[in-house]
Design an enzyme around this catalytic site. Structure first.
Site: not given
Length: 375
Positions: A12, A15-16, A19, A34, A132
Site C-alpha cells: 500500500g 502521503g508519507m 509499504v 515502510k 496519526d
C-alpha cells in the site's frame, strides 16, 4: 535493501510513502517495510535534519514492545530516504473493514479501542506520541491462529515528546478527518491529541463517518475540525459517554490514554465483567467465531454504499488561524427527536406494529378469499 531485505510486493501507499512486503534474508522471516518520504521542496539543510530526526524517532519507537502494537525491528537510510522495518501481520485495517460493513457493534468497537489504548498508554509512558491514529493504522489479523488480533501500526511519523522543530508549527502532518482541534489550529501533537484521534476513529467505526464528516476539500475540513463542533453519536450505545469524553474540545478535559482504555474496557464488559479478557482476547462474535468483516476475503453486500473513508496521511498542511474560537461538542437536548434512521428497535413485549398491520391485512385477504369461494 540494506544488504538483507528483499522487497517482494507493494502492500500500500499514502502521503508519507509506500509499504512493502519483504523477506529478511538474515533471519528468514517476512517483514513489512515502510519507505518514509518527505516534501520535495525541502532545503538540503532541512532535509538532513528531518532525516536525522526520523532516525532518532525510529530508534525510540523500536523500544516499544506491546502485544497490541506492530513491532519495529530495524531502521535504515537507503537512497537518502528513511526505511522502517516492521513486524508483518497478515491483516486488514479497520478502514478496510468499514468498507465491508458500514458500522461495527459498539461492544466490538470498545474492545478494539481498549486494546489500542493499552498499547498507546505504553507508548506515551515511553515518551512517544503517535500523531496519526486513524482506522487505516489499526490492523486486525484476518487469518491463522492470530485471527481477530488487534494492533496499532505505523509509528512512522511518531515523535518523541518535546521534539518539536522550531519554525514548523505553521504546517501539520497527519490525517485531517481524525485531527484533534488543537492540532488543526497549529498546536504541537500531544498525548491528549492521540486520545482525541482514537476517539474520532472509534466514532467512525460506530457511526459510519468521522465526527466532522467527509469532505474532499481538506482546508474546509480543517476549519470544521478547528471549531471542534461535532454531532452527538447516535449509534454508539454503551460507549457513547466514553467517546464524548475522548472528543472533548479542551485537551485538559480529556481522559488520559490509560483512563480512556479503562472506560472503553468497562463499557465492553459491564460492571461485573473481566477487563483483562477484553484487553487480551482476540475479537470474537457472540458465537465465538471471528467477526465476518475481519475474515480474509470478506466483501460488502450490494447495499453497502460506494464510499471510502478518508485514510491518507498528508504533510505540509497549513494550520488554521488560531483566532477562531473553540466550540463545545454539540449535545442535543433530551427533547430533540433522534433521526428516524437511528430509532431503536422495539424491545418490549408483543409484536412490532408493522408486523401486526401485515397480519391484519393477510387476515382480511383470507376472509375475502373464503367468501369468494363460498359464493
Amino acid at each position: 535493501m540494506a544488504g538483507r531485505y528483499r522487497l517482494r510486493s507493494k502492500l500500500g501507499g499514502g502521503g508519507m510513502g509506500a509499504v512493502w512486503l519483504a523477506h529478511d534474508t538474515l533471519l528468514d522471516r517476512e517483514v513489512a517495510i515502510k519507505q518514509v518520504t518527505f516534501p520535495a521542496d525541502l532545503t538540503p539543510e532541512v532535509a538532513r535534519e528531518t532525516r536525522a530526526r526520523a532516525m532518532r524517532e525510529g530508534r525510540l519507537a523500536a523500544r516499544l514492545t506491546h502485544p497490541h502494537a506492530i513491532a519495529m525491528y530495524d531502521f535504515t537510510l537507503e537512497r537518502e530516504d528513511p526505511w522502517l522495518v516492521m513486524e508483518y501481520m497478515p491483516s486488514r485495517s479497520l478502514a478496510q473493514a468499514l468498507n465491508v460493513t458500514e458500522t461495527l457493534p459498539p461492544t466490538q468497537v470498545a474492545q478494539i479501542g481498549a486494546q489500542v489504548a493499552d498499547a498507546l498508554t505504553e507508548a506515551h509512558a515511553a515518551g512517544i506520541v503517535h500523531r496519526d491514529v486513524k482506522p487505516g493504522n489499526i490492523l486486525i489479523a484476518d487469518r491463522g491462529l492470530a485471527a481477530g488480533t488487534v494492533k496499532i501500526s505505523d509509528f512512522g511519523i511518531a515523535r518523541a515528546k518535546g521534539d518539536a522543530q522550531p519554525g514548523q508549527n505553521s504546517v501539520i502532518t497527519g490525517t485531517p478527518a481524525y485531527f484533534a482541534p488543537e492540532v488543526a489550529r497549529g498546536g504541537d501533537p500531544t498525548e491528549a491529541s492521540d486520545v482525541f484521534s482514537l476517539g474520532a476513529t472509534l466514532y467512525t467505526a460506530t457511526e459510519g463517518q468521522p465526527p466532522f464528516g467527509i469532505d474532499e476539500d481538506t482546508i474546509a475540513l480543517l476549519h470544521r475540525v478547528a471549531k471542534a463542533q461535532i454531532m452527538r453519536p447516535a449509534r454508539s450505545g454503551e460507549i457513547t459517554d466514553a467517546l464524548l469524553h475522548m472528543l472533548e474540545p479542551d485537551p485538559a478535559r480529556r481522559p488520559t490514554m490509560a483512563q480512556a482504555r479503562d472506560l472503553l474496557a468497562r463499557s465492553a464488559v459491564g460492571a461485573d465483567g473481566n477487563i483483562a479478557y477484553v484487553l487480551d482476547a482476540p475479537l470474537r462474535d457472540s458465537d465465538g467465531a471471528v467477526p465476518f468483516w475481519a475474515r480474509r476475503g470478506a466483501t460488502g453486500g450490494p447495499s453497502r454504499p460506494a464510499r471510502r473513508l478518508p485514510t491518507s496521511t498528508a504533510s505540509g498542511l497549513p494550520a488554521v488561524d488560531q483566532s477562531e474560537p473553540l466550540q463545545s461538542v454539540h449535545r442535543p437536548s433530551p427533547r430533540t427527536p433522534r433521526p428516524p434512521a437511528f430509532e431503536p428497535k422495539n424491545s418490549g413485549p408483543g409484536l412490532p406494529v408493522p408486523l401486526i398491520v401485515a397480519l391484519a391485512v393477510v387476515s382480511v385477504l383470507i376472509v375475502v378469499l373464503i367468501v369468494a369461494i363460498v359464493v
